[in-house]
Design an enzyme around this catalytic site. Structure first.
Site, PDB file in Angstrom:
ATOM      1  N   LYS A   1       0.840  -1.208   0.000  1.00 37.52           N
ATOM      2  CA  LYS A   1       0.000   0.000   0.000  1.00 37.52           C
ATOM      3  C   LYS A   1       0.870   1.252   0.000  1.00 37.52           C
ATOM      4  O   LYS A   1       0.562   2.245  -0.660  1.00 37.52           O
ATOM      5  CB  LYS A   1      -0.914  -0.012   1.229  1.00 37.52           C
ATOM      6  CG  LYS A   1      -1.773   1.240   1.351  1.00 37.52           C
ATOM      7  CD  LYS A   1      -2.748   1.165   2.518  1.00 37.52           C
ATOM      8  CE  LYS A   1      -3.575   2.446   2.607  1.00 37.52           C
ATOM      9  NZ  LYS A   1      -4.614   2.360   3.663  1.00 37.52           N
TER      10      LYS A   1
ATOM     11  N   HIS B   1     -10.141 -31.049 -33.083  1.00 29.97           N
ATOM     12  CA  HIS B   1     -10.877 -29.823 -32.765  1.00 29.97           C
ATOM     13  C   HIS B   1     -11.857 -30.030 -31.609  1.00 29.97           C
ATOM     14  O   HIS B   1     -13.025 -29.642 -31.682  1.00 29.97           O
ATOM     15  CB  HIS B   1     -11.585 -29.289 -34.002  1.00 29.97           C
ATOM     16  CG  HIS B   1     -10.642 -28.849 -35.086  1.00 29.97           C
ATOM     17  ND1 HIS B   1      -9.773 -27.793 -34.922  1.00 29.97           N
ATOM     18  CD2 HIS B   1     -10.414 -29.333 -36.325  1.00 29.97           C
ATOM     19  CE1 HIS B   1      -9.052 -27.638 -36.019  1.00 29.97           C
ATOM     20  NE2 HIS B   1      -9.411 -28.569 -36.879  1.00 29.97           N
TER      21      HIS B   1
END
Length: 511
Positions: free
Chosen positions: A136, A275
């Site tokens: 922070k 696929h």
């Protein structure tokens, strides 16, 4: 300028060298517990955390750094006059660098038969608090959670006398990314231990990167491969690549489809995928016979596809596989001869997945949509009872093939039809916008093989047209969920053509 560093790490790799170089640069080092001991054994002058706080470590080390003299020293904004005056008044020194990594929660819960109490004790509290505080206040505090960043930070200090704000911001990001993943793993574990079922009001999931990929589904898309933090036995990330170039995005997606379909079978089986759709599935007495059956379903589509086999691949199977080009072969193991045969082709990827038959019955299925996420249980549904709805019951051989076809159709994209005979698929119709097209495609692919075969449908027949097509093709038995308003019409037509039909009461949409 970095004057004071607080170091408290579980993973001590590289920490002695890092601390030594910081000390050489005139940085004062504060430390705790095992880290302090390691640094002092290396001859470093280290200040104990209690000498800073004036308060002893307590509760078996549960409380060490949770103190205002630590967190005020981290969080004070150096360009805020009031902050600095308060520190002076409270006799608190600033802390300019935090080097912290956390208790090994993931490693702890990865152990077999771990006790809940052990897992709880390995939830870090002080570490994440310091990390978050430093992140922070990143403009004033350098925070390092990853040992891989030690060198980068040291190089910048040596070159510039300090760490750039850009690097500080990057390190702060890494902290929040790390603590978010840490907390997500704890939350997931505790949810499982508590036996909480259903879908919570919010969900946070975490994955770990395995590798960057060359590209995604298409060359203009970037991509990466991630895995669940706790290894899932029998899943693709647990596979070992024995040969071949890096896996692509499509390789991974297709290989996963092949492995998941393969898990449906206890017998020796082979699944060929193209696929993301199975293009051939076969069961046999050997890996060779199962592969031949899968190949013969669609010798065209299998070219450039993925082959998954749930038995040891021997010389006979490897010789057959090597007659065509396939992208991947994945199996629980290979004989020495088979491995050498497969390795003779440069581009084939050879994968070993020891627990390839193991099913993960508690897994969830995630589908990303734009702006949201769909979550569902994986489709692990089993038929409780087959209901014969026609005058003729299926023969034992037909029943065996119906069950086989039902397992396959579950893994085809909807709308889907699977034709099977004698433990092999002979025609597959996946991904159509209506069911009759799926049936027509499967029948067209099978050709004359349809006589005496069975048909599986992933969902009910809205019209009797699929039965009409099946009768014309000589199909003798059908398995489908049932539940259509026009079931009676389909049943009547089956009776007319002496086709046996069974209802499962369960559908297998796959979108």
């Amino acid at each position: 300028m970095i004057k004071t560093a607080l170091i408290s790490v579980f993973d001590k790799s590289g920490i002695v060298e890092m601390a030594e170089q910081l000390s050489d640069l005139g940085v004062k080092i504060i430390s705790t517990g095992g880290t302090e001991k390691t640094l002092k054994q290396s001859g470093l002058d280290v200040i104990n955390i209690s000498d800073v706080t004036g308060f002893p470590e307590c509760l078996d080390g549960r409380v060490k750094t949770l103190h205002p003299k630590i967190h005020a020293g981290i969080l004070a904004m150096r360009d805020n006059k009031e902050h600095m005056e308060q520190l002076e008044k409270l006799n608190v020194d600033t802390i300019d660098m935090i080097i912290v990594n956390l208790y090994p929660f993931k490693q702890t819960i990865s152990k077999e038969h771990v006790e809940l109490e052990d897992a709880i004790e390995n939830i870090d509290i002080g570490g994440p608090t310091m990390l978050r505080a430093a992140a922070k206040n990143y403009k004033d505090v350098v925070v390092i959670v990853d040992p891989q960043d030690y060198r980068k930070v040291l190089d910048e200090i040596k070159e510039n006398g300090d760490v750039s704000e850009k690097t500080k911001f990057y390190l702060a990001f890494k902290v929040f990314n790390h603590t978010a993943a840490y907390d997500a793993l704890i939350s997931s574990y505790l949810k499982e231990q508590a036996g909480i079922e259903g879908y919570t009001d919010s969900v946070t999931i975490t994955f770990e990167k395995v590798q960057d990929l060359r590209y995604g589904e298409n060359p203009h898309q970037s991509a990466a491969f991630y895995k669940e933090p706790i290894a899932v036995k029998g899943s693709l990330p647990s596979a070992i690549q024995l040969h071949g170039k890096e896996l692509s995005f499509n390789n991974i997606n297709d290989a996963n489809a092949a492995v998941e379909c393969l898990k449906e079978f206890e017998d020796i089986a082979c699944v060929a995928v193209k696929h993301a759709n199975p293009c051939g599935v076969g069961v046999g007495d050997t890996a060779y016979s199962a592969y031949i059956k899968a190949y013969e379903c669609d010798p065209v589509s299998i070219f450039g596809g993925i082959i998954a086999i749930n038995d040891i691949v021997d010389k006979a199977a490897a010789d057959e596989i090597n007659k065509i080009f396939v992208e991947i072969v994945i199996a629980p193991d290979y004989t020495g001869e088979a491995l050498e045969i497969l390795k003779s082709k440069k581009n084939i990827r050879v994968m070993k997945l020891e627990d390839i038959k193991k099913k993960n019955t508690k897994s969830l299925d995630y589908k990303k949509v734009n702006g949201g996420l769909l979550i569902q249980n994986s489709d692990n549904g089993k038929i409780n009872e087959l209901k014969v709805v026609t005058n003729r019951k299926p023969t034992n051989e037909e029943l065996k093939d119906l069950n086989f076809a039902w397992k396959v159709v579950k893994h085809l994209r909807s709308n889907a039809i699977a034709l099977a005979k004698s433990g092999m698929t002979i025609g597959l119709g996946p991904g159509q916008t209506n069911r009759i097209w799926a049936a027509e495609n499967a029948i067209r692919q099978a050709g004359e093989k349809t006589f005496g075969c069975v048909l599986a449908s992933d969902a009910f027949f809205p019209f009797p047209d699929v039965v009409e097509a099946a009768a014309a093709a000589g199909i003798t038995a059908i398995i489908q969920p049932g539940g259509s308003l026009k079931d009676d019409e389909s049943i009547e037509l089956c009776n007319k053509h002496n086709i046996a039909m069974v209802f499962t009461g369960m559908r297998h949409f796959k979108h």
